[in-house]
Structures are given as C-alpha cells and as structure tokens.
Design a protein around this motif. Structure first.
Motif, PDB file in Angstrom:
ATOM      1  N   SER A   1      -1.504  -1.308   7.030  1.00 55.52           N
ATOM      2  CA  SER A   1      -2.026  -2.332   6.122  1.00 55.52           C
ATOM      3  C   SER A   1      -1.276  -3.639   6.348  1.00 55.52           C
ATOM      4  O   SER A   1      -0.279  -3.677   7.072  1.00 55.52           O
ATOM      5  CB  SER A   1      -1.858  -1.885   4.661  1.00 55.52           C
TER       6      SER A   1
ATOM      7  N   PHE B   1      -6.000  -3.718   3.446  1.00 52.82           N
ATOM      8  CA  PHE B   1      -5.835  -2.263   3.481  1.00 52.82           C
ATOM      9  C   PHE B   1      -6.390  -1.639   4.753  1.00 52.82           C
ATOM     10  O   PHE B   1      -7.488  -1.967   5.207  1.00 52.82           O
ATOM     11  CB  PHE B   1      -6.549  -1.615   2.286  1.00 52.82           C
TER      12      PHE B   1
ATOM     13  N   THR C   1      -3.591  -8.293  -0.153  1.00 50.29           N
ATOM     14  CA  THR C   1      -3.281  -7.048   0.555  1.00 50.29           C
ATOM     15  C   THR C   1      -4.468  -6.717   1.444  1.00 50.29           C
ATOM     16  O   THR C   1      -5.617  -6.822   1.024  1.00 50.29           O
ATOM     17  CB  THR C   1      -3.038  -5.887  -0.435  1.00 50.29           C
TER      18      THR C   1
ATOM     19  N   ALA D   1       0.829  -1.210   0.000  1.00 47.39           N
ATOM     20  CA  ALA D   1       0.000   0.000   0.000  1.00 47.39           C
ATOM     21  C   ALA D   1       0.865   1.263   0.000  1.00 47.39           C
ATOM     22  O   ALA D   1       0.764   2.094  -0.897  1.00 47.39           O
ATOM     23  CB  ALA D   1      -0.937  -0.008   1.203  1.00 47.39           C
TER      24      ALA D   1
ATOM     25  N   GLY E   1      -3.514   3.204   4.298  1.00 49.42           N
ATOM     26  CA  GLY E   1      -2.875   2.454   3.222  1.00 49.42           C
ATOM     27  C   GLY E   1      -3.611   2.596   1.895  1.00 49.42           C
ATOM     28  O   GLY E   1      -2.985   2.742   0.838  1.00 49.42           O
ATOM     29  N   LEU E   2      -4.951   2.560   1.940  1.00 51.89           N
ATOM     30  CA  LEU E   2      -5.721   2.702   0.698  1.00 51.89           C
ATOM     31  C   LEU E   2      -5.518   4.095   0.111  1.00 51.89           C
ATOM     32  O   LEU E   2      -5.346   4.260  -1.104  1.00 51.89           O
ATOM     33  CB  LEU E   2      -7.212   2.440   0.969  1.00 51.89           C
TER      34      LEU E   2
ATOM     35  N   VAL F   1      -1.896   4.191  -1.489  1.00 46.56           N
ATOM     36  CA  VAL F   1      -1.688   3.504  -2.760  1.00 46.56           C
ATOM     37  C   VAL F   1      -2.391   4.246  -3.899  1.00 46.56           C
ATOM     38  O   VAL F   1      -1.890   4.293  -5.036  1.00 46.56           O
ATOM     39  CB  VAL F   1      -2.126   2.019  -2.669  1.00 46.56           C
TER      40      VAL F   1
END
Ligand SMILES: [Zn+2]
Length: 312
Positions: A49, A231, A229, A15, A235-236, A239
């Motif tokens: 994440s 998240f 992954t 992420a 983190g989302l 990314v």
C-alpha cells in the motif's frame, strides 16, 4: 498569528502498520482540480500500500475539495442535468449488481450508513428499496442534497459524528476510505456502529494494479492530494483484520474512467473535462472504451478498483 502545528509525518503503513521506508515511490500534483503543492507517496515494503506525504491535519481536509469536486457538483442546465442524472442512474444500477454492493441484494432491507455519501445518490438507491440510510459527509451543500433524497445525512466525519452503537446492518465506503486521515480508526468506529454480523462494503482504487505501475504519478486514481492512503489487496485485508473484521471477500474490477483518464493525464498532464457538458460527454465515451480496459486489466492481472466485504 502563530502557525498551525504540522501533522506528524506518517512513519508506519496506515494499512498494515509496518514501518515505512524513507524514500517515496511517486511524487505528484493535483491534475484534477489544481490544488497547489506536490505530494509524495511512500510505498509499504510489506503490503504494497502507499501513504501520501505530507500528512494533512483533519481540519485542513476540506481545503482539498473544491466545489467542482465530482461527488459535490450540482449539474446546472437542463441538458447537463439530464445527462448527469442518466449517468448517475446507470452507475448506481451497475454498482448494485457488482461487488461489493451485490452482497446486499438478497439481504432484507434494514439500516445502513454510507461514509462519505456525497450528494446521497448511492444511499438513495437503498432508500428506494426500503432501507433506512444514514450518510456521513463533510460538505454542507452535499448533505443538504442528500437529505432531499431521503437520506439521514449528517455533516462531519466519523471522528466527529458519533453513530449509534450496534445500530446498523451494513456500512458502505464507496471511494471514501482512501480519503480519510485515520482509516484504521474509522473502520473501528464503523465496527462499533454495526450490529454483530453486520457487513462493511468497501471500494477503493487498487494501488497494486498495472495501470498504477504504468502511469505512476499520472495514474488517474492516485488523485493527489485527496487520496491519503493507497490500498493494495493485502493492505485492505490487513487494515480490516486490524479493525476486528472477518474478511469475507477481496477482489478487483475495472472502472469506466480510470484508463481513458490516465491516458489523458499521460498525454496532456491534466484533466481537460473537469465539469459541465464536456465532462458528461467524456464520461459517456469512457463507457464505450470499457471492454478494452477490461481486457487489458485481465491481461495485467487485475482491475483498477479494489473491493472488500467483511463481517463485524
Ligand atoms: Zn503495509
């Protein structure tokens, strides 16, 4: 016969790209379909994440998805078929009224791509509203079902199924980004397929929620080994920004099945209703438990589903 080369270990957070620690925070098994083996989840100290170890080569992914996997499973029998259709209709209508898909409610019908479209139920809702919908999906049988619903469904993944550059107004990852081997690269591929100003709408499990902390390897949405992954909200967001998107909104909500299914895993260690009539009845009962789950999520600081809307 020589063995296929093992995929390299995940060394950086998929992420946010921070180096990952050596120690895992969760070790778990497939409680839904019983795929053999155990996996570790390594949590990122920076964004929270998680990454599933060992990594799986893209060519081996299909072995993790049995035919009974929910988004592929064709209901058989009149009663089960009717219940299944009713549940899917209710879920679709509900999803359209809530984030992130509610962002498209006022939009003029255009073209969208649904990544990991399964049997095409969600994309077909948009087709019926005048949209042109493309679907990307690795399962041949699911793609055939999606095409019957008017979706231009294509067999493959974003890595091997090129999309027309700048051709789409919106892209949807509805519980699919957590499955991909290359989430950053897939978001970059989608950004190139979107027109300038096009929207990407994402729903994934929320790895930062209280249910995950409480249930750990028995959290329903961990779904090892299929989820690669895991998240967190940070983190989302990270990314999406790394892929060149402007993040417009991040939020959480409560899934219908998450809490009841996690309690089931905590009590008996596996899913008692993997398919058929029992699954449809259990899914109906989960809806009745939704107000309690929603209340607990409010107290716990957020729901078990994570949404994002971002602009290319
Ligand atoms: Zn991270």
């Amino acid at each position: 016969m020589p063995e296929a080369p093992a995929a390299p270990a995940v060394s950086n957070c998929p992420a946010c790209d921070a180096p990952l620690p050596d120690a895992s925070c969760i070790r778990g098994v497939d409680r839904l379909h019983g795929v053999a083996g155990a996996q570790d989840v390594v949590a990122c100290d920076r964004c929270g994440s998680g990454a599933t170890e060992p990594p799986v080569a893209a060519g081996e992914l299909t072995s993790l998805y049995p035919q009974a996997y929910g988004p592929y499973d064709a209901a058989s029998g009149r009663l089960v078929g009717t219940m299944s259709a009713a549940i899917r209709w209710w879920q679709g209508r509900r999803a359209l009224r809530r984030p992130p898909l509610a962002s498209l409610r006022e939009a003029r019908a255009g073209s969208l791509v649904d990544v990991g479209c399964g049997r095409g139920d969600l994309a077909a809702l948009f087709v019926r509203r005048g949209w042109r919908a493309t679907g990307i999906e690795p399962s041949t049988a699911a793609v055939a079902a999606a095409r019957e619903q008017g979706v231009d469904a294509r067999v493959g993944t974003l890595a091997d199924t090129p999309l027309e550059p700048g051709a789409y107004d919106a892209a949807i990852f509805q519980h699919s980004l957590e499955h991909t081997v290359e989430p950053l690269e897939d978001l970059e591929r989608i950004r190139r397929a979107l027109r300038p100003g096009g929207l990407v709408l994402i729903t994934v499990p929320n790895f930062a929620c209280w249910q995950r902390r409480r249930f750990a390897d028995r959290w329903y949405h961990l779904d090892l080994p299929r989820h690669r992954t895991h998240f967190s909200p940070a983190g989302l967001s990270a990314v999406l920004e790394r892929a060149g998107f402007d993040v417009l909104s991040i939020g959480t909500s409560t899934s219908t099945v998450g809490l009841p299914a996690s309690i089931q895993y905590a009590l008996v260690g596996r899913c008692l209703f993997p398919g058929g009539l029992a699954l449809r009845v259990a899914a109906g009962l989960c809806v009745l438990a939704l107000p309690i789950a929603r209340l607990l999520d409010r107290v716990g600081g957020g729901g078990d589903q994570l949404h994002a809307v971002a602009r290319s």
